[in-house]
Design a protein around this motif. Structure first.
Motif, PDB file in Angstrom:
ATOM      1  N   ALA A 106      36.220  -9.983  83.844  1.00 46.48           N
ATOM      2  CA  ALA A 106      36.899  -8.849  84.691  1.00 46.48           C
ATOM      3  C   ALA A 106      38.242  -9.604  84.798  1.00 46.48           C
ATOM      4  O   ALA A 106      38.484 -10.549  85.020  1.00 46.48           O
ATOM      5  N   PRO A 107      39.279  -8.526  85.093  1.00 46.29           N
ATOM      6  CA  PRO A 107      40.545  -9.062  85.243  1.00 46.29           C
ATOM      7  C   PRO A 107      40.694  -9.789  86.510  1.00 46.29           C
ATOM      8  O   PRO A 107      39.916  -9.649  87.604  1.00 46.29           O
ATOM      9  N   SER A 108      41.283 -11.176  86.436  1.00 46.94           N
ATOM     10  CA  SER A 108      41.240 -11.988  87.546  1.00 46.94           C
ATOM     11  C   SER A 108      42.697 -12.192  88.241  1.00 46.94           C
ATOM     12  O   SER A 108      43.514 -11.282  87.790  1.00 46.94           O
ATOM     13  N   PRO A 109      42.826 -13.002  89.443  1.00 44.77           N
ATOM     14  CA  PRO A 109      44.216 -12.780  90.028  1.00 44.77           C
ATOM     15  C   PRO A 109      45.293 -12.975  88.991  1.00 44.77           C
ATOM     16  O   PRO A 109      46.399 -12.368  89.164  1.00 44.77           O
ATOM     17  N   PRO A 154      50.408 -15.713  87.307  1.00 49.00           N
ATOM     18  CA  PRO A 154      49.839 -15.727  88.639  1.00 49.00           C
ATOM     19  C   PRO A 154      50.492 -14.744  89.426  1.00 49.00           C
ATOM     20  O   PRO A 154      51.304 -13.826  89.181  1.00 49.00           O
ATOM     21  N   GLY A 155      49.684 -14.455  90.597  1.00 47.46           N
ATOM     22  CA  GLY A 155      49.814 -13.465  91.623  1.00 47.46           C
ATOM     23  C   GLY A 155      49.453 -12.009  90.953  1.00 47.46           C
ATOM     24  O   GLY A 155      48.329 -11.884  90.116  1.00 47.46           O
ATOM     25  N   ALA A 156      49.771 -11.010  91.551  1.00 46.50           N
ATOM     26  CA  ALA A 156      49.137  -9.497  91.278  1.00 46.50           C
ATOM     27  C   ALA A 156      50.229  -8.746  91.192  1.00 46.50           C
ATOM     28  O   ALA A 156      51.495  -8.734  91.647  1.00 46.50           O
ATOM     29  N   ASP A 157      49.819  -7.485  90.788  1.00 47.77           N
ATOM     30  CA  ASP A 157      50.747  -6.216  90.491  1.00 47.77           C
ATOM     31  C   ASP A 157      51.363  -5.685  91.836  1.00 47.77           C
ATOM     32  O   ASP A 157      52.232  -4.890  92.055  1.00 47.77           O
ATOM     33  N   SER A 173      45.985 -19.196  92.188  1.00 45.94           N
ATOM     34  CA  SER A 173      47.057 -18.379  91.307  1.00 45.94           C
ATOM     35  C   SER A 173      47.561 -17.178  92.233  1.00 45.94           C
ATOM     36  O   SER A 173      48.692 -16.737  91.924  1.00 45.94           O
ATOM     37  N   VAL A 174      46.688 -16.756  93.339  1.00 45.70           N
ATOM     38  CA  VAL A 174      47.225 -15.479  93.898  1.00 45.70           C
ATOM     39  C   VAL A 174      47.537 -15.976  95.488  1.00 45.70           C
ATOM     40  O   VAL A 174      48.074 -14.945  96.083  1.00 45.70           O
ATOM     41  N   TRP A 175      47.269 -17.099  95.948  1.00 44.85           N
ATOM     42  CA  TRP A 175      47.874 -17.584  97.196  1.00 44.85           C
ATOM     43  C   TRP A 175      49.146 -18.257  97.158  1.00 44.85           C
ATOM     44  O   TRP A 175      49.418 -19.047  96.477  1.00 44.85           O
ATOM     45  N   GLY A 176      49.997 -17.504  97.887  1.00 43.11           N
ATOM     46  CA  GLY A 176      51.580 -18.076  97.512  1.00 43.11           C
ATOM     47  C   GLY A 176      52.499 -17.336  98.862  1.00 43.11           C
ATOM     48  O   GLY A 176      52.157 -16.979  99.583  1.00 43.11           O
ATOM     49  N   ARG A 201      55.708 -10.115  91.298  1.00 46.24           N
ATOM     50  CA  ARG A 201      54.430 -10.357  91.487  1.00 46.24           C
ATOM     51  C   ARG A 201      54.070 -10.384  92.880  1.00 46.24           C
ATOM     52  O   ARG A 201      55.113 -10.729  93.859  1.00 46.24           O
ATOM     53  N   TRP A 202      52.925 -10.328  93.105  1.00 46.38           N
ATOM     54  CA  TRP A 202      52.412 -10.384  94.685  1.00 46.38           C
ATOM     55  C   TRP A 202      51.556 -11.456  95.254  1.00 46.38           C
ATOM     56  O   TRP A 202      50.513 -11.645  94.558  1.00 46.38           O
ATOM     57  N   TYR A 203      51.445 -11.988  96.350  1.00 48.61           N
ATOM     58  CA  TYR A 203      50.686 -13.119  96.680  1.00 48.61           C
ATOM     59  C   TYR A 203      50.246 -13.037  98.178  1.00 48.61           C
ATOM     60  O   TYR A 203      51.101 -12.367  98.852  1.00 48.61           O
ATOM     61  N   VAL A 204      49.024 -13.468  98.358  1.00 48.49           N
ATOM     62  CA  VAL A 204      48.592 -13.321  99.922  1.00 48.49           C
ATOM     63  C   VAL A 204      49.297 -14.753 100.446  1.00 48.49           C
ATOM     64  O   VAL A 204      48.990 -15.918 100.010  1.00 48.49           O
TER      65      VAL A 204
END
Length: 156
Positions: free
Chosen positions: A26-29, A40-43, A66-69, A140-143
């Motif tokens: 399934a789609p990952s970060p 990396p990141g998300a939409d 990849s999504v923490w930033g 891109r968006w990051y937590v």
């Protein structure tokens, strides 16, 4: 089993590169559901939180990094922490944010163009609500952070 695979991949990756065939996940970060890109990141802020918590649930250090930033991009590309420090912090995040499921309760603007999402985490019969701060880096968006309850970490 996932832990053994992850550990094996980490060690194998340090020694040599190889290809492993697996079913399409399934789609990952790092993989946008809409575009299929490997960025990396998300939409969006919500997709960043979803991917972040999915990586926590799966204990997937690579997906988490990849999504923490922040506005400068993913933490794994940061020059402020060593790889070991990033991994130690990820293990702490996995321990404190362990969840069976999550539900976004709200999304509002925060300082500096960030977004804050109020998220309910469910683990067994326990529920807790915390804020997740997301930052935009490029498109891109990051937590960036979460207000983790220290009692939640100590109980695990």
């Amino acid at each position: 089993m996932k832990k053994l695979i992850l550990i094996g991949l980490l060690f194998a990756g340090a020694c040599r590169s190889h290809t492993v065939e697996t079913p399409a996940p399934a789609p990952s970060p790092g993989r946008s559901a809409a575009t299929g890109s490997n960025q990396p990141g998300a939409d969006s802020p919500r997709l960043a939180v979803d991917a972040f918590l999915r990586a926590v649930r799966d204990k997937d250090l690579q997906a988490l990094s990849s999504v923490w930033g922040n506005k400068d991009g993913p933490v794994r590309s940061s020059k402020t922490m060593t790889r070991d420090e990033v991994e130690q912090r990820e293990i702490y995040l996995i321990r404190c944010l362990r969840n069976d499921s999550h539900r976004v309760l709200g999304d509002s603007p925060a300082a500096g163009g960030e977004r804050v999402l109020q998220v309910e985490l469910t683990s067994g019969t326990s529920r807790s609500t915390m804020d997740f701060f997301t930052a935009q880096g490029g498109d891109r968006w990051y937590v960036r952070s979460a207000n983790i309850d220290q009692k939640r970490c100590a109980a695990k």
